[in-house]
Design an enzyme around this catalytic site. Structure first.
Site, PDB file in Angstrom:
ATOM      1  N   HIS A 242       0.899  -1.185   0.150  1.00 41.88           N
ATOM      2  CA  HIS A 242       0.008  -0.049  -0.020  1.00 41.88           C
ATOM      3  C   HIS A 242       0.837   1.535   0.015  1.00 41.88           C
ATOM      4  O   HIS A 242       0.952   1.871  -1.073  1.00 41.88           O
ATOM      5  CB  HIS A 242      -0.900  -0.076   1.261  1.00 41.88           C
ATOM      6  CG  HIS A 242      -1.802  -0.962   1.292  1.00 41.88           C
ATOM      7  ND1 HIS A 242      -2.751  -1.540   0.478  1.00 41.88           N
ATOM      8  CD2 HIS A 242      -1.791  -2.298   2.193  1.00 41.88           C
ATOM      9  CE1 HIS A 242      -3.557  -2.664   0.784  1.00 41.88           C
ATOM     10  NE2 HIS A 242      -2.853  -3.130   1.940  1.00 41.88           N
ATOM     11  N   ASP A 243       1.570   1.581   1.254  1.00 44.06           N
ATOM     12  CA  ASP A 243       2.080   2.966   1.256  1.00 44.06           C
ATOM     13  C   ASP A 243       3.293   3.462   0.357  1.00 44.06           C
ATOM     14  O   ASP A 243       3.424   4.465   0.210  1.00 44.06           O
ATOM     15  CB  ASP A 243       2.706   2.977   2.787  1.00 44.06           C
ATOM     16  CG  ASP A 243       1.531   2.796   3.777  1.00 44.06           C
ATOM     17  OD1 ASP A 243       0.384   3.382   3.492  1.00 44.06           O
ATOM     18  OD2 ASP A 243       1.897   2.494   4.969  1.00 44.06           O
TER      19      ASP A 243
END
Length: 313
Positions: A242-243
């Site tokens: 994700h990040d």
């Protein structure tokens, strides 16, 4: 010139990859500081992990500031079931030797954004938005002084990952997220709609392990640990990363595609707490307040991350 950025983060294995990628890119990103927030794990551990990461990258000159230890008016929800007790389970990283700075992270955000020319700082948010909302509440002018806020959070077409309707970062402090989306700051969102398709397959993890440096080995160990939860949950060939989409978007926006939309955050519903209500098709007259990224090139994304992690010690 390198873009000036500040991270607001709750590391987290995927936060770690995002931060390491940025620290490996000094010609492109001038990391002014890292502010920690409670989220994936409590604040003391997110701060310790941020310190470990700058030491792993050989970038201990980057200041680490602790921020808020809990959301606005809610009990903290954490995610040790995904990230492990330390938040960085997987590699055996040594205890940090450099302490965090004494200034509170919210004050660091306000002071630093005001000290630089308007439009010169990009705020990269990888966790709950508690610090950012509090900084804007304390100093509303900083919303307009930022170039933009680029954040990982929310989901529309992919639903949620902590509840059926909510993504974790927004769910933890929905009031903070709502305040940020209403702040007037320019915002770009990397939601589950794109991150779910950036999957750390065995081959991609092996590429990190094969880099031959400590950072590559650490990233491979982190992802090997954290991916087990999502692989079991979704049945995919790899877990969403994700990040790092935030860092990749700032380094190579051409990898991604999105559009300007209106985003509102649900704060009161028992079923839909933290839901990002995205008017993707323009069916209301609500003003557009964010760029919502919906797709990206996963091969280009992982090629970028692997090349940058390979630059580190």
């Amino acid at each position: 010139m390198a873009q000036k950025v500040i991270f607001d983060t709750d590391p987290g294995q995927d936060d770690a990859v995002a931060i390491l990628t940025a620290l490996a890119s000094p010609e492109a990103l001038d990391v002014l500081g890292i502010v920690t927030v409670a989220g994936n794990i409590p604040l003391d551990l997110t701060t310790t992990n941020a310190l470990k990461l700058v030491e792993l990258a050989g970038r201990t000159e980057v200041p680490i500031h602790s921020g808020c230890e809990k959301p606005f008016g809610r009990s903290l929800v954490t995610a040790e079931h995904v990230h492990g007790v330390s938040g960085l389970d997987g590699p055996d990283l040594p205890a940090p030797q450099v302490p965090p700075r004494s200034q509170h992270g919210v004050d660091f955000l306000v002071e630093t954004i005001r000290a630089h020319a308007p439009g010169s700082i990009r705020l990269l948010c990888l966790g709950p938005l508690t610090n950012v909302a509090l900084a804007i509440a304390k100093a509303p002018d900083i919303a307009g002084r930022l170039q933009d806020i680029v954040l990982m959070g929310g989901g529309s077409f992919e639903g949620g990952n902590i509840t059926p309707t909510a993504e974790f970062n927004i769910y933890v402090d929905p009031e903070a997220a709502s305040a940020v989306f209403r702040s007037g700051a320019a915002i770009t969102v990397l939601p589950l709609d794109v991150t779910h398709f950036m999957r750390s397959t065995r081959e991609r993890i092996a590429a990190f392990a094969g880099l031959g440096n400590r950072a590559g080995e650490a990233v491979a160990a982190m992802l090997t640990f954290s991916e087990r939860f999502d692989v079991e949950k979704y049945g995919w060939e790899g877990a969403p990363l994700h990040d790092p989409c935030v860092t990749a978007y700032v380094l190579a926006p051409q990898i991604f595609k999105g559009r300007s939309v209106n985003v509102e955050v649900e704060t009161s519903s028992a079923l839909c707490r933290g839901m990002t209500v995205v008017d993707y098709w323009g069916v209301t007259d609500r003003p557009k307040n964010a760029v919502w990224v919906r797709s990206g090139d996963a091969d280009a994304f992982f090629a970028l991350l692997t090349e940058r992690i390979g630059r580190l010690p």
